[in-house]
Design a protein around this motif. Structure first.
Motif, PDB file in Angstrom:
ATOM      1  N   MET A  35       0.863  -1.198   0.000  1.00  0.00           N
ATOM      2  CA  MET A  35       0.000   0.000   0.000  1.00  0.00           C
ATOM      3  C   MET A  35       0.887   1.231   0.000  1.00  0.00           C
ATOM      4  O   MET A  35       1.856   1.281   0.773  1.00  0.00           O
ATOM      5  CB  MET A  35      -0.869   0.024   1.259  1.00  0.00           C
ATOM      6  CG  MET A  35      -2.062  -0.883   1.154  1.00  0.00           C
ATOM      7  SD  MET A  35      -2.990  -0.892   2.680  1.00  0.00           S
ATOM      8  CE  MET A  35      -1.975  -1.953   3.640  1.00  0.00           C
ATOM      9  N   THR A  40      -8.941  -7.770   1.873  1.00  0.00           N
ATOM     10  CA  THR A  40      -9.274  -6.505   1.196  1.00  0.00           C
ATOM     11  C   THR A  40      -9.845  -5.513   2.218  1.00  0.00           C
ATOM     12  O   THR A  40      -9.482  -4.329   2.235  1.00  0.00           O
ATOM     13  CB  THR A  40     -10.288  -6.756   0.062  1.00  0.00           C
ATOM     14  OG1 THR A  40      -9.747  -7.746  -0.810  1.00  0.00           O
ATOM     15  CG2 THR A  40     -10.580  -5.490  -0.719  1.00  0.00           C
ATOM     16  N   ARG A  81      -7.128  -4.190   4.376  1.00  0.00           N
ATOM     17  CA  ARG A  81      -6.323  -3.213   3.631  1.00  0.00           C
ATOM     18  C   ARG A  81      -7.020  -1.851   3.580  1.00  0.00           C
ATOM     19  O   ARG A  81      -6.362  -0.812   3.645  1.00  0.00           O
ATOM     20  CB  ARG A  81      -6.054  -3.713   2.206  1.00  0.00           C
ATOM     21  CG  ARG A  81      -5.135  -4.911   2.159  1.00  0.00           C
ATOM     22  CD  ARG A  81      -4.973  -5.425   0.750  1.00  0.00           C
ATOM     23  NE  ARG A  81      -4.260  -4.478  -0.095  1.00  0.00           N
ATOM     24  CZ  ARG A  81      -2.950  -4.338  -0.119  1.00  0.00           C
ATOM     25  NH1 ARG A  81      -2.199  -5.097   0.653  1.00  0.00           N
ATOM     26  NH2 ARG A  81      -2.379  -3.455  -0.915  1.00  0.00           N
ATOM     27  N   GLN A  90       3.121  -7.809   6.685  1.00  0.00           N
ATOM     28  CA  GLN A  90       2.892  -7.416   5.296  1.00  0.00           C
ATOM     29  C   GLN A  90       2.469  -8.607   4.444  1.00  0.00           C
ATOM     30  O   GLN A  90       1.658  -8.464   3.525  1.00  0.00           O
ATOM     31  CB  GLN A  90       4.155  -6.775   4.728  1.00  0.00           C
ATOM     32  CG  GLN A  90       4.458  -5.436   5.402  1.00  0.00           C
ATOM     33  CD  GLN A  90       5.660  -4.769   4.781  1.00  0.00           C
ATOM     34  OE1 GLN A  90       5.557  -4.177   3.720  1.00  0.00           O
ATOM     35  NE2 GLN A  90       6.788  -4.883   5.434  1.00  0.00           N
ATOM     36  N   ARG A 114      -1.936  -5.291  -5.636  1.00  0.00           N
ATOM     37  CA  ARG A 114      -2.505  -6.503  -5.043  1.00  0.00           C
ATOM     38  C   ARG A 114      -3.948  -6.660  -5.528  1.00  0.00           C
ATOM     39  O   ARG A 114      -4.692  -5.692  -5.602  1.00  0.00           O
ATOM     40  CB  ARG A 114      -2.450  -6.389  -3.521  1.00  0.00           C
ATOM     41  CG  ARG A 114      -2.985  -7.610  -2.766  1.00  0.00           C
ATOM     42  CD  ARG A 114      -4.266  -7.270  -2.066  1.00  0.00           C
ATOM     43  NE  ARG A 114      -4.902  -8.409  -1.434  1.00  0.00           N
ATOM     44  CZ  ARG A 114      -6.217  -8.474  -1.240  1.00  0.00           C
ATOM     45  NH1 ARG A 114      -7.005  -7.493  -1.645  1.00  0.00           N
ATOM     46  NH2 ARG A 114      -6.751  -9.531  -0.652  1.00  0.00           N
ATOM     47  N   LEU A 168      -1.077  -8.914   4.819  1.00  0.00           N
ATOM     48  CA  LEU A 168      -1.822  -7.832   4.159  1.00  0.00           C
ATOM     49  C   LEU A 168      -1.862  -7.951   2.632  1.00  0.00           C
ATOM     50  O   LEU A 168      -2.613  -7.210   1.989  1.00  0.00           O
ATOM     51  CB  LEU A 168      -1.203  -6.472   4.534  1.00  0.00           C
ATOM     52  CG  LEU A 168      -1.631  -5.921   5.885  1.00  0.00           C
ATOM     53  CD1 LEU A 168      -0.740  -4.748   6.279  1.00  0.00           C
ATOM     54  CD2 LEU A 168      -3.084  -5.482   5.872  1.00  0.00           C
TER      55      LEU A 168
END
Ligand SMILES: Cc1cc2nc3c(=O)[nH]c(=O)nc-3n(C[C@H](O)[C@H](O)[C@H](O)COP(=O)(O)OP(=O)(O)OC[C@H]3O[C@@H](n4cnc5c(N)ncnc54)[C@H](O)[C@@H]3O)c2cc1C
Length: 513
Positions: A81, A373, A376, A362, A213, A365
């Protein structure tokens, strides 16, 4: 002849340790199994505090190929992200986008200049340690032989023979269902968005540079000047290919199609040389249960492995080497205070634990699935908060370290990485290339320098004038962490006494030789 230190492994961390030991006056012997330097480009760059560390050793400029000091990045990624770093007052995030082969070449050249003996084609095969020394068994091009050494350091990577011979456990977690595919390719120019450096892919839309992602996996794309395009995927499925065969462009293309649901044409890069096409299955997060067993120590991947996202490996490993080098040299020179060598594990293993934690976080994630999702989306909201960004950026960069210095913490910098003070004579970074302990006397009357009389063989005292800083005295360990600091304009006998305590704590009593 007894060697002082034998290092197993001439990867980046073994070479860095060899350079640090040589700067500290110890000549190590480096054993490297491979007869030739590696052509494998695992790391695509160095990320975090290590970039500033290399600057402190005069290695940033030859690696970056430019004379300017490192500059912080405006943005990076957490869990794929984007993280806007511009709001940070003290942005700790530095990047040096150079391939691992180049890093190893520059470190090998530096080691050569410093007179390090690297024995290529020599493999560590056995080891036994006694009270005074380690007997090391080596298989070389002309047969097997033994070397006696006061210390053996395993810098021999994730499958470390040293670690196994020393009986050091490597516990952790394995995620066996992840496949990482990575390749150097040529992506059609018309798909590259010149504004962002990402892609505009028909059937999918806009893709930012680096990570994208989806609920089926992760797509990675990077373009850098004078280098082939880099494309990678992470997928959580281990069927549909033969693990015994090498990765092909077709297999990578199909993987991208599954992740993005769109067709990305790929062809081999125009650059000469072997094309990188790698597939690895499974992710391990492991930490050596000890970094030291008697006369045997571990650095780098021999001590820790983790998910590669965000590239924390060499930030961790090279700084292990810088932490260990001067301490081991101090023991060999005979001036190390009691327990100094144990502070290596005491300081660096918790840093390794922290990298294991954030790389696993991570990994969670970027996993597939609707719940991820949702997680995130929540994280994306949190990543708008300046304090959260600062926390995560400092953690990922390794800039949140505060070592226990064992002396009364008189100053907020004690235990922390020394800032690159602007001095009238230049930058602090220019004074640390020798890797010697350094007392910076910034007082007007030079009154601190006399307090360090008696440590002159170990500690360099440099009078200087600081620009725009209230600091009047700074004692740095060779790894550039602050052992003592003061803002007092005219240090009195108590300041000088606390300085002498710090000098004794880290560099031994004056009488010791
Ligand atoms: C796909 C991928 C991408 C990565 N990307 C990044 C990134 O972008 N940034 C980053 O910082 N890190 C990255 N990493 C991690 C980084 O590559 C490693 O952390 C780094 O290579 C570790 O260096 P090392 O010197 O500890 O071990 P290695 O590089 O593994 O070197 C060990 C050396 O020891 C030698 N050796 C092994 N056994 C013996 C023996 N018995 N005797 C003598 N020699 C021996 C080997 O031949 C080798 O030369 C990535 C890793 C992977 C797999």
């Amino acid at each position: 002849m007894l060697a002082d230190v034998v290092i197993a492994g001439a990867g980046p961390n073994g070479l860095m340790l060899a350079c640090e030991l040589s700067l500290a006056g110890v000549r190590p012997v480096v054993l490297e199994r491979s007869p030739e330097p590696s052509r494998e480009n695992r790391a695509n760059g160095l990320v975090g505090q290590v970039v500033r560390m290399l600057d402190r050793r005069g290695l940033y400029q030859p690696l970056a190929g430019k004379p300017e000091p490192p500059q912080p990045l405006p943005a990076f990624f957490f869990g794929a992200m984007p993280m806007d770093l511009r709001p940070l007052e003290d942005n700790p995030f530095y990047l040096l986008p150079v391939p691992q082969t180049r890093i190893e070449r520059v470190l090998a050249e530096r080691a050569g200049e410093l007179g390090v003996e690297v024995r290529r084609g020599h493999e560590l095969t056995g080891m036994s340690q006694h009270a005074e020394a380690v007997t090391i068994e080596v298989s070389g091009p002309n047969g097997c032989y033994e070397i006696g050494s006061r210390y053996l350091v395993g810098a021999d990577g994730a499958h470390s023979t040293t670690r196994k011979l020393a009986g050091i456990g490597f516990p952790g977690a394995a995620s066996d269902d992840i496949v990482l595919r990575i390749a150097e390719v040529a992506v059609p120019d018309e798909l590259v968005d010149p504004a962002t450096g990402g892609l505009n892919l028909p059937g999918y839309g806009s893709i930012p540079p680096m990570y994208q992602r989806t609920e089926r996996g992760v797509f990675v794309y990077g373009r850098a000047p004078s280098r082939p395009d880099m494309v990678a995927t992470f997928e959580w499925m281990t069927d549909g290919f033969d693990p015994g065969t090498p990765l092909t462009l077709e297999e990578l293309h199909d993987s991208i199609y599954r992740v993005l649901g769109a067709d990305l044409p790929l062809r081999p890069p125009d650059a000469p040389g072997p094309q990188r096409l790698d597939r690895s299955i499974g992710v391990n997060t492991r930490l050596a249960d000890r970094y030291r067993d008697g006369r045997v120590l571990l650095v780098g991947d021999a001590a820790h492995v983790h998910f590669v996202i965000g590239g924390p490996g060499l930030n961790l490993g090279l700084q292990d080497a810088v932490n260990l080098g001067w301490k081991l040299a101090a023991v060999i020179h005979g001036w190390a205070p009691a327990g100094l060598l144990d502070t290596y594990e005491g300081e660096r293993r918790p840093v390794g634990e922290r990298v294991a934690m954030h790389s696993q976080a991570q990994l969670a994630l970027v996993a597939p699935g609707a719940e991820v999702t949702a997680l995130r989306e929540l994280f994306a909201e949190l990543l708008h908060d300046r304090r959260t960004i600062a926390h995560i950026a400092n953690m990922m960069a390794g800039a949140d370290i505060r070592y226990e210095m064992g002396v009364r913490d008189t100053h907020h910098l004690v235990g922390r990485w020394a800032p690159d003070l602007a001095l009238e004579s230049g930058r602090l970074a220019e004074l640390t290339t020798t890797a010697r302990p350094l007392l910076l006397d910034l007082t007007e009357d030079g009154s601190l320098a006399t307090a360090a009389d008696g440590w002159g063989d170990r500690v360099d005292t440099v009078p200087a004038r600081a620009k725009e800083s209230s600091i009047t005295g700074l004692l740095l360990r060779p790894d550039c962490y602050v052992a003592w600091a003061t803002d007092t304009p005219r240090p009195d006998h108590r300041d000088r006494e606390s300085l002498r305590t710090a000098l004794t704590t880290w560099f031994g009593p004056t009488a010791a030789r």
